[in-house]
Design an enzyme around this catalytic site. Structure first.
Site, PDB file in Angstrom:
ATOM      1  N   ARG A 125      -3.479 -13.290   5.685  1.00  0.00           N
ATOM      2  CA  ARG A 125      -2.930 -13.175   4.321  1.00  0.00           C
ATOM      3  C   ARG A 125      -2.174 -14.436   3.941  1.00  0.00           C
ATOM      4  NH1 ARG A 125       0.947  -8.118   3.668  1.00  0.00           N
ATOM      5  NH2 ARG A 125      -0.957  -6.881   3.647  1.00  0.00           N
ATOM      6  N   ARG A 167       8.463 -11.200   1.920  1.00  0.00           N
ATOM      7  CA  ARG A 167       7.019 -11.376   1.693  1.00  0.00           C
ATOM      8  C   ARG A 167       6.773 -12.264   0.462  1.00  0.00           C
ATOM      9  NH1 ARG A 167       4.087  -7.238   4.209  1.00  0.00           N
ATOM     10  NH2 ARG A 167       5.159  -6.636   6.116  1.00  0.00           N
ATOM     11  N   LYS A 208      10.009  -5.116   6.162  1.00  0.00           N
ATOM     12  CA  LYS A 208       9.522  -6.014   5.109  1.00  0.00           C
ATOM     13  C   LYS A 208      10.491  -6.030   3.929  1.00  0.00           C
ATOM     14  CE  LYS A 208       5.700  -3.556   4.724  1.00  0.00           C
ATOM     15  NZ  LYS A 208       4.475  -2.840   4.282  1.00  0.00           N
ATOM     16  N   LYS A 227      10.791  -7.395  -0.334  1.00  0.00           N
ATOM     17  CA  LYS A 227       9.966  -7.892  -1.443  1.00  0.00           C
ATOM     18  C   LYS A 227      10.775  -8.234  -2.698  1.00  0.00           C
ATOM     19  CE  LYS A 227       5.988  -5.396   0.305  1.00  0.00           C
ATOM     20  NZ  LYS A 227       4.933  -4.398   0.078  1.00  0.00           N
ATOM     21  N   CYS A 245      -6.342   0.335  -3.510  1.00  0.00           N
ATOM     22  CA  CYS A 245      -5.999  -0.516  -2.366  1.00  0.00           C
ATOM     23  C   CYS A 245      -7.228  -0.776  -1.493  1.00  0.00           C
ATOM     24  CB  CYS A 245      -4.917   0.158  -1.533  1.00  0.00           C
ATOM     25  SG  CYS A 245      -5.571   1.533  -0.565  1.00  0.00           S
ATOM     26  N   CYS A 292      -8.529  -1.422   6.928  1.00  0.00           N
ATOM     27  CA  CYS A 292      -7.139  -0.984   7.088  1.00  0.00           C
ATOM     28  C   CYS A 292      -7.023   0.070   8.194  1.00  0.00           C
ATOM     29  CB  CYS A 292      -6.606  -0.413   5.782  1.00  0.00           C
ATOM     30  SG  CYS A 292      -4.917   0.163   5.978  1.00  0.00           S
ATOM     31  N   CYS A 307      -4.048   5.992   1.744  1.00  0.00           N
ATOM     32  CA  CYS A 307      -3.015   6.697   2.517  1.00  0.00           C
ATOM     33  C   CYS A 307      -1.722   6.631   1.720  1.00  0.00           C
ATOM     34  CB  CYS A 307      -2.860   6.062   3.912  1.00  0.00           C
ATOM     35  SG  CYS A 307      -1.749   4.647   3.961  1.00  0.00           S
ATOM     36  N   CYS A 359       0.103   0.929  -1.240  1.00  0.00           N
ATOM     37  CA  CYS A 359      -0.174  -0.501  -1.454  1.00  0.00           C
ATOM     38  C   CYS A 359      -0.694  -0.837  -2.853  1.00  0.00           C
ATOM     39  CB  CYS A 359      -1.155  -1.008  -0.404  1.00  0.00           C
ATOM     40  SG  CYS A 359      -0.528  -0.832   1.271  1.00  0.00           S
TER      41      CYS A 359
HETATM   42 FE1  SRM Z   1       0.530  -2.692   2.025  1.00  0.00          FE
HETATM   43  C1  SRM Z   1       0.664  -1.727   5.261  1.00  0.00           C
HETATM   44  C2  SRM Z   1      -2.571  -3.835   2.425  1.00  0.00           C
HETATM   45  C3  SRM Z   1       0.796  -4.279  -0.939  1.00  0.00           C
HETATM   46  C4  SRM Z   1       3.247  -0.743   1.242  1.00  0.00           C
HETATM   47  N1  SRM Z   1      -0.709  -2.818   3.600  1.00  0.00           N
HETATM   48  C5  SRM Z   1      -0.460  -2.400   4.874  1.00  0.00           C
HETATM   49  C6  SRM Z   1      -1.576  -2.846   5.824  1.00  0.00           C
HETATM   50  C7  SRM Z   1      -1.199  -4.163   6.398  1.00  0.00           C
HETATM   51  C8  SRM Z   1      -1.976  -1.827   6.923  1.00  0.00           C
HETATM   52  C9  SRM Z   1      -1.311  -1.928   8.264  1.00  0.00           C
HETATM   53  O1  SRM Z   1      -0.071  -1.982   8.350  1.00  0.00           O
HETATM   54  O2  SRM Z   1      -2.045  -1.925   9.257  1.00  0.00           O
HETATM   55  C10 SRM Z   1      -2.753  -2.971   4.803  1.00  0.00           C
HETATM   56  C11 SRM Z   1      -3.877  -3.922   5.199  1.00  0.00           C
HETATM   57  C12 SRM Z   1      -5.196  -3.469   4.593  1.00  0.00           C
HETATM   58  C13 SRM Z   1      -6.307  -4.402   4.804  1.00  0.00           C
HETATM   59  O3  SRM Z   1      -7.228  -4.089   5.575  1.00  0.00           O
HETATM   60  O4  SRM Z   1      -6.340  -5.453   4.189  1.00  0.00           O
HETATM   61  C14 SRM Z   1      -1.984  -3.258   3.532  1.00  0.00           C
HETATM   62  N2  SRM Z   1      -0.615  -3.948   1.007  1.00  0.00           N
HETATM   63  C15 SRM Z   1      -1.910  -4.219   1.288  1.00  0.00           C
HETATM   64  C16 SRM Z   1      -2.575  -4.970   0.150  1.00  0.00           C
HETATM   65  C17 SRM Z   1      -3.644  -5.954   0.585  1.00  0.00           C
HETATM   66  C18 SRM Z   1      -3.155  -3.909  -0.808  1.00  0.00           C
HETATM   67  C19 SRM Z   1      -4.036  -4.390  -1.940  1.00  0.00           C
HETATM   68  O5  SRM Z   1      -4.819  -3.543  -2.400  1.00  0.00           O
HETATM   69  O6  SRM Z   1      -3.918  -5.516  -2.410  1.00  0.00           O
HETATM   70  C20 SRM Z   1      -1.332  -5.601  -0.495  1.00  0.00           C
HETATM   71  C21 SRM Z   1      -0.951  -6.925   0.109  1.00  0.00           C
HETATM   72  C22 SRM Z   1       0.182  -7.572  -0.630  1.00  0.00           C
HETATM   73  C23 SRM Z   1       0.547  -8.954  -0.160  1.00  0.00           C
HETATM   74  O7  SRM Z   1      -0.152  -9.918  -0.512  1.00  0.00           O
HETATM   75  O8  SRM Z   1       1.578  -9.088   0.507  1.00  0.00           O
HETATM   76  C24 SRM Z   1      -0.279  -4.556  -0.136  1.00  0.00           C
HETATM   77  N3  SRM Z   1       1.849  -2.603   0.457  1.00  0.00           N
HETATM   78  C25 SRM Z   1       1.687  -3.248  -0.726  1.00  0.00           C
HETATM   79  C26 SRM Z   1       2.551  -2.676  -1.721  1.00  0.00           C
HETATM   80  C27 SRM Z   1       2.609  -3.075  -3.178  1.00  0.00           C
HETATM   81  C28 SRM Z   1       3.583  -4.183  -3.465  1.00  0.00           C
HETATM   82  O9  SRM Z   1       4.196  -4.747  -2.566  1.00  0.00           O
HETATM   83  O10 SRM Z   1       3.736  -4.502  -4.634  1.00  0.00           O
HETATM   84  C29 SRM Z   1       3.252  -1.649  -1.102  1.00  0.00           C
HETATM   85  C30 SRM Z   1       4.252  -0.668  -1.781  1.00  0.00           C
HETATM   86  C31 SRM Z   1       5.552  -1.297  -2.078  1.00  0.00           C
HETATM   87  C32 SRM Z   1       6.474  -1.226  -0.898  1.00  0.00           C
HETATM   88  O11 SRM Z   1       6.484  -2.151  -0.106  1.00  0.00           O
HETATM   89  O12 SRM Z   1       7.149  -0.219  -0.750  1.00  0.00           O
HETATM   90  C33 SRM Z   1       2.809  -1.621   0.275  1.00  0.00           C
HETATM   91  N4  SRM Z   1       1.779  -1.481   3.074  1.00  0.00           N
HETATM   92  C34 SRM Z   1       2.796  -0.735   2.553  1.00  0.00           C
HETATM   93  C35 SRM Z   1       3.354   0.081   3.601  1.00  0.00           C
HETATM   94  C36 SRM Z   1       4.533   1.092   3.445  1.00  0.00           C
HETATM   95  C37 SRM Z   1       5.837   0.396   3.575  1.00  0.00           C
HETATM   96  C38 SRM Z   1       6.991   1.341   3.624  1.00  0.00           C
HETATM   97  O13 SRM Z   1       8.095   0.958   3.250  1.00  0.00           O
HETATM   98  O14 SRM Z   1       6.840   2.481   4.084  1.00  0.00           O
HETATM   99  C39 SRM Z   1       2.605  -0.198   4.772  1.00  0.00           C
HETATM  100  C40 SRM Z   1       2.803   0.409   6.172  1.00  0.00           C
HETATM  101  C41 SRM Z   1       3.974  -0.149   6.875  1.00  0.00           C
HETATM  102  O15 SRM Z   1       4.587  -1.145   6.488  1.00  0.00           O
HETATM  103  O16 SRM Z   1       4.310   0.449   7.903  1.00  0.00           O
HETATM  104  C42 SRM Z   1       1.617  -1.177   4.398  1.00  0.00           C
HETATM  105 FE1  SF4 Z   2      -4.171   0.810   3.942  1.00  0.00          FE
HETATM  106 FE2  SF4 Z   2      -2.735   2.822   3.064  1.00  0.00          FE
HETATM  107 FE3  SF4 Z   2      -2.194   0.365   2.235  1.00  0.00          FE
HETATM  108 FE4  SF4 Z   2      -4.371   1.549   1.380  1.00  0.00          FE
HETATM  109  S1  SF4 Z   2      -2.256   2.244   0.977  1.00  0.00           S
HETATM  110  S2  SF4 Z   2      -4.246  -0.546   2.179  1.00  0.00           S
HETATM  111  S3  SF4 Z   2      -4.967   2.765   3.128  1.00  0.00           S
HETATM  112  S4  SF4 Z   2      -1.959   1.085   4.286  1.00  0.00           S
END
Ligand code: SRM
Ligand code: SF4
Length: 584
Positions: A70, A139, A208, A210, A429, A435, A474, A478
């Site tokens: 990323r 991030r 993390k 943001k 997402c 993922c 899930c 994201c």
């Molecule tokens: Fe996310 C984890 C993809 C934005 C909340 N996110 C993941 C992981 C890395 C899965 C993992 O931990 O194994 C996913 C990888 C998928 C893949 O195969 O590519 C993933 N997140 C993404 C992306 C690519 C989704 C997309 O459709 O674009 C976004 C990448 C952003 C970036 O460039 O940095 C992405 N993730 C977000 C957002 C939205 C935002 O930030 O605006 C959120 C919700 C906001 C927040 O942070 O609360 C988000 N991702 C999570 C979470 C839950 C965090 C939490 O506080 O509980 C996880 C799981 C974790 O961290 O344990 C997670």
């Molecule tokens: Fe993966 Fe869940 Fe984030 Fe979708 S919302 S990219 S399934 S961690």
């Protein structure tokens, strides 16, 4: 209290080194569990191709290990030259796709271990780092994406870069492990010669973190879902200061009440020159008070929830040592991007291009990747990724508009004129097959689902209504489902929790309507809500306004709202006998 396992891994890692270098150079097929935790800080997730998982298991084979890498591109900005190298990397080392992320970055999927170091080196050579794109650090910093050329937008993009640089890890490990000790990227601040992390300290942040910076009236970066949101106050065409909001975050676990989404709450207004110091004060507060025992409740939102916003204001104030004021008035209209052609304010144009689920690829008869490559090669326009996973080309001389349109048309890049308003903003997402946390499909099935929902919208004559649909595989959130009008959140293969009642402005949280809906039933379930809206709306109100008038949710979200269905919540409130849940 002992810290979580990840805390121990960080502490023992020698400033994020662990044994990453050794394993990278060995012929091991993948990194160990401990190394994987550290790899995140360097901008990568170790994954396996989940489409192959079962078959390989049956055949007694190892998982098909791959890596997601990323980038960190503050404010989503990059040059055509940088983009062209991204495109070549996707072809040479990845799975031939580039995925624009919901945080204005790019993800390369399907990188093999053998190509890992080369990918990072090539990115750094064109001035893009992956350091801190993942991990318990700040991030990628979001900033208003629309490429207007004026003092306000320039300042906001500048602040995004400043915040990004301020919070970049100073450990030398990244340079040592991936760049053979040579700094390849002049644009990245220097490492500390002693590995000292002036802001993070030895164990980095609990989780993390943001930042996002918005310019009203557009909330195109979904400011309230971030740990810290800065909202520019620019009454005379110049940014004077920022309204600061804290404690946004969306991740939750189905059925676990202690986990739930929150929108950021108003903290204070600071003058522009104090915004970076305010950011440091908030991050160090989270460093010192964030929960380090349980990663499910370790975000800033939990500090805000547990201690209260007044305590947070006092604590941040004592660290900031600069004057603050009450929040200034502001108003947002939408989270949407400005798609199509627009004047950018200096005689030139920008073009907002809708990218299906942000996946830049040549597939399904639409050749996004080739189209963008041709435009970048031929004209060299600067680019911006958006938090809705779309793309802007900007600084376009009006004389070039026709040629750009022809290239897009020749590659069958869809023109959004014929889209429903919902389709322009809808997003899903990544989920399967990469993922590791996905419980259900999202990106791969969303276009077909939206085709059906488009049919419902057209049938009910709602195609011009701004109604926000989002989907995730899930509950981690994201694609930011919990502040959308309608959201489908994966629970199990083909099964989704169904949320209603966020807002197209991004300032209200939805509530759980149905614990489980089958994928095939989603269009008819959505139809029942839309039909009610079409029949009962008043004076041209939007769906978000209609829901706000007719339902109580979002203003002060409660954990139950995300885990217990509305009907059941109402029945509990009324003291009535609890009805059985719809599907469980
Ligand atoms: Fe996310 C984890 C993809 C934005 C909340 N996110 C993941 C992981 C890395 C899965 C993992 O931990 O194994 C996913 C990888 C998928 C893949 O195969 O590519 C993933 N997140 C993404 C992306 C690519 C989704 C997309 O459709 O674009 C976004 C990448 C952003 C970036 O460039 O940095 C992405 N993730 C977000 C957002 C939205 C935002 O930030 O605006 C959120 C919700 C906001 C927040 O942070 O609360 C988000 N991702 C999570 C979470 C839950 C965090 C939490 O506080 O509980 C996880 C799981 C974790 O961290 O344990 C997670
Ligand atoms: Fe993966 Fe869940 Fe984030 Fe979708 S919302 S990219 S399934 S961690």
């Amino acid at each position: 209290m002992p810290g979580s396992e990840v805390e121990k891994i960080k502490e023992d890692s020698r400033a994020l080194r662990g044994t990453l270098k050794e394993t990278c150079e060995s012929d091991a097929s993948h990194f160990s569990h401990e190394e994987y935790q550290l790899l995140k800080f360097h901008g990568s997730y170790q994954q396996d191709d989940r489409d192959q998982r079962n078959e390989r298991k049956k055949a007694g084979q190892d998982k098909a290990w791959i890596f997601m890498i990323r980038t960190k591109t503050p404010g989503g900005s990059l040059s055509s030259k940088q983009y062209l190298e991204f495109d070549r990397i996707a072809g040479d080392l990845g799975n031939n796709t580039l995925r624009i992320t919901t945080r204005q970055g790019i993800q390369f999927h399907g990188i093999l271990k053998a190509g890992f170091k080369e990918t990072i080196q090539r990115l750094n050579r064109v001035g893009v780092t992956t350091k801190g794109a993942c991990g318990d650090v700040v991030r990628n910093t979001l900033a208003a994406a629309a490429p207007f050329q004026n003092a306000v937008y320039r300042e906001v993009q500048r602040l995004a870069k400043e915040l990004s640089d301020t919070f970049l890890s100073r450990s030398r490990s990244y340079t040592e492990i991936w760049l053979d000790g040579k700094k390849l990227n002049a644009d990245v601040p220097n490492d500390s010669p002693t590995d000292e992390e002036p802001i993070y300290g030895k164990v980095y942040l609990p989780r993390k973190f943001k930042f996002a910076i918005a310019v009203p009236p557009y909330n195109d970066i979904d400011v309230f879902t971030n740990d810290v949101g800065f909202i520019a106050h620019a009454p005379n065409g110049q940014v004077e200061g920022y309204n600061v909001f804290v404690g946004g975050g969306l991740g939750m676990t189905h059925g676990m009440l202690k986990t739930h989404p929150m929108l950021a709450q108003p903290l204070f207004y600071v003058k522009k020159e104090h915004a970076p110091a305010a950011a440091v004060a908030i991050v160090t507060m989270q460093r010192d008070f964030g929960n380090r025992e349980d990663r499910k409740i370790s975000r800033l939102k939990h500090v805000v929830e547990d201690r209260g916003i007044e305590w947070v204001r006092q604590e941040v104030g004592s660290r900031l040592k600069a004057p603050t004021e009450p929040i200034k008035p502001f108003a947002f209209v939408s989270v949407a991007d400005l798609l199509g052609w627009h004047e950018q304010g200096d005689g030139k144009l920008f073009c907002g291009i809708f990218v299906t689920e942000g996946r830049i690829q040549d597939a399904h008869d639409v050749h996004y990747r080739s189209a963008f490559r041709v435009i970048a090669e031929k004209f060299g326009f600067p680019m911006r990724f958006t938090a809705n996973c779309n793309l802007y080309f900007h600084d376009i001389d009006p004389s070039k508009r026709k040629e750009v349109d022809e290239i897009l048309k020749a590659h069958k890049v869809p023109h959004t004129d014929g889209f429903t308003e919902s389709r322009k903003t809808a997003h899903a997402c990544v989920a399967l097959p990469t993922c590791g946390l996905a419980l259900a499909e999202s990106e791969r099935i969303f276009p077909a689902l939206m085709d059906s929902i488009d049919g419902v919208l057209r049938e009910l004559k709602l195609e011009k209504e701004p109604i926000l649909f989002r989907m995730t595989g899930c509950p981690n959130g994201c694609a930011r489902p919990y502040n959308a009008d309608f959201a489908f959140v994966g629970r199990a293969p083909n099964k989704y929790a169904f949320f209603v009642g966020g807002s197209i402005v991004g300032d209200r949280l939805a509530g759980l309507e149905k614990k489980m809906v089958e994928l095939k039933d989603i269009p008819s379930v959505v139809r029942s809500y839309l039909k009610e809206f079409a029949e009962k709306r008043k004076n041209g109100e939007t769906f978000s306004q209609y829901w706000g008038r007719t339902h109580v949710n979002g203003a002060k979200p409660v954990p139950e709202q995300f885990h217990i269905e509305l009907a059941e919540r109402e029945a509990r409130l009324a003291g009535a006998k609890q009805p059985a849940s719809v599907s469980e």
